[in-house]
Scaffold this active site. Structure first.
Site, mmCIF file in Angstrom:
data_model
loop_
_atom_site.group_PDB
_atom_site.id
_atom_site.type_symbol
_atom_site.label_atom_id
_atom_site.label_comp_id
_atom_site.label_asym_id
_atom_site.label_seq_id
_atom_site.Cartn_x
_atom_site.Cartn_y
_atom_site.Cartn_z
ATOM 1 N N SER A 116 0.832 -1.272 -0.034
ATOM 2 C CA SER A 116 -0.100 0.057 0.023
ATOM 3 C C SER A 116 0.854 1.319 0.145
ATOM 4 C CB SER A 116 -1.041 0.147 1.168
ATOM 5 O OG SER A 116 -0.425 0.245 2.479
ATOM 6 N N LEU A 188 11.172 -6.672 4.186
ATOM 7 C CA LEU A 188 11.749 -7.504 5.637
ATOM 8 C C LEU A 188 13.110 -8.176 5.635
ATOM 9 C CD1 LEU A 188 8.060 -8.816 6.210
ATOM 10 C CD2 LEU A 188 9.034 -6.511 6.909
ATOM 11 N N ASN A 205 13.921 4.116 4.817
ATOM 12 C CA ASN A 205 12.860 3.174 5.205
ATOM 13 C C ASN A 205 12.194 3.740 5.937
ATOM 14 O OD1 ASN A 205 12.139 0.409 6.054
ATOM 15 N ND2 ASN A 205 13.187 0.489 7.784
ATOM 16 N N HIS A 207 9.255 2.775 9.247
ATOM 17 C CA HIS A 207 8.924 1.958 10.252
ATOM 18 C C HIS A 207 7.696 2.281 10.920
ATOM 19 C CE1 HIS A 207 10.281 -0.961 13.093
ATOM 20 N NE2 HIS A 207 9.679 -0.397 14.028
ATOM 21 N N GLU A 277 1.464 6.996 7.338
ATOM 22 C CA GLU A 277 2.413 6.624 6.343
ATOM 23 C C GLU A 277 1.937 7.172 5.065
ATOM 24 O OE1 GLU A 277 4.416 2.551 8.351
ATOM 25 O OE2 GLU A 277 2.791 2.207 6.973
#
Ligand code: GAR
Length: 293
Positions: A116, A188, A205, A207, A277
């Site tokens: 997504s 991952l 990245n 998180h 996000e």
């Protein structure tokens, strides 16, 4: 300051030092040459003298900086730098020419899951004048991100574990795709040091927690939200950061926060975090790769 320049100019430490040397030597030479030439001139009026000096420096500086950049191997950087400076001064907007395409910042998205975030990033940069998603990389043939990439006709690279952890096995593919930045969006596997060395401060990245809390090996996706709820936290959020050799450890670029409600389940918290996000990641990536932070 060094880190900011490294990110802004998308260069490693050695290259940054060479560039700074060129600036310093080019600037000093401009001063010396400017004063020498002014010494030969017959202009005496102070205003005319100052104007002439400014004109001289404006012409000499780019020429001398370009000249000095050659032995330092930095001609391409300074040619682009001066071109961008000139465009900014003259207010020229970016026209999509072959020349501009050469300056396009090319991103690869690495993702292992539903994708997504990858979808939001792809949407954000569709038709962007300076930034392009050129590759989607995954470690799972069944990952949702692959269908998303196919829909947008973005090439997909499926990686094998053993080759990826060797660090350099996929470098030729990334070099061929001329990748400037790697964007991890729910990827991952731990990024090996060999790959990080090739993309210094150029792997980003996201998180789903407020690092340094709830990060590290095994802390991903719903495991993070379960731990946050189990600890009775009142607040959680997201962290966007550069990737270094340790899990969830590199310098933070952005953090966004949201409440944890007493009634929250890992799923409801995940949904709130995903919303944060999706809103933040594409624009933070844009600012970072364009050096606008
Ligand atoms: C995202 O919430 C991202 O923060 C997380 O995986 C999810 C991927 O969702 N990443 C980590 O946990 C990394 N440690 P998506 O596939 O829907 O983008």
């Amino acid at each position: 300051m060094f880190n900011k320049l490294k990110t802004k100019w998308r260069v490693g430490l050695l290259r940054l030092l060479l560039i700074l040397c060129v600036f310093a030597i080019g600037g000093s030479l401009t001063g010396i040459v400017g004063r020498k030439i002014m010494g030969l001139s017959t202009v005496e009026h102070p205003v005319a003298w100052a104007l002439l000096y400014i004109l001289l420096v404006t012409i000499c500086w780019p020429l001398l900086v370009l000249l000095v950049s050659i032995p330092f191997g930095q001609f391409a950087f300074f040619r682009n730098y001066l071109r961008r400076l000139w465009n900014r001064m003259t207010g020229r907007t970016a026209v999509k020419t072959a020349e501009n395409q050469m300056n396009t910042i090319r991103l690869a998205i690495f993702a292992s899951g539903a994708g997504s975030n990858a979808a939001k990033i792809i949407d954000h940069f569709t038709s962007h004048p300076q930034v392009k998603i050129v590759l989607v990389v995954s470690n799972k043939p069944e990952a949702g991100v692959i269908a998303i990439a196919n829909r947008h006709q973005i090439p997909v690279l499926l990686m094998e574990k053993e080759r990826f952890f060797r660090g350099d096995a996929y470098l030729p593919a990334f070099e061929q795709a001329k990748i400037d930045y790697i964007i991890l969006a729910g990827f991952l596997w731990k990024v090996p040091a060999g790959l990080i060395a090739h993309f210094p401060s150029r792997i980003i990245n996201i998180h789903p927690a407020l690092l340094p809390k709830y990060g590290g090996k095994g802390m991903y996706g719903h495991f993070v939200h379960e731990a946050v709820i189990a600890a009775g936290e009142k607040e959680s959020g997201i962290t966007i950061h550069f990737v270094d050799e340790q899990y969830d450890h590199g310098a933070a670029i952005y953090q966004g926060r949201c409440p944890v409600e007493p009634s929250d389940t890992p799923d409801s918290l995940a949904a709130r975090i995903h919303q944060l996000e999706h809103e933040a990641y594409p624009r933070v990536i844009e600012k970072t790769v364009l050096g606008d932070n």
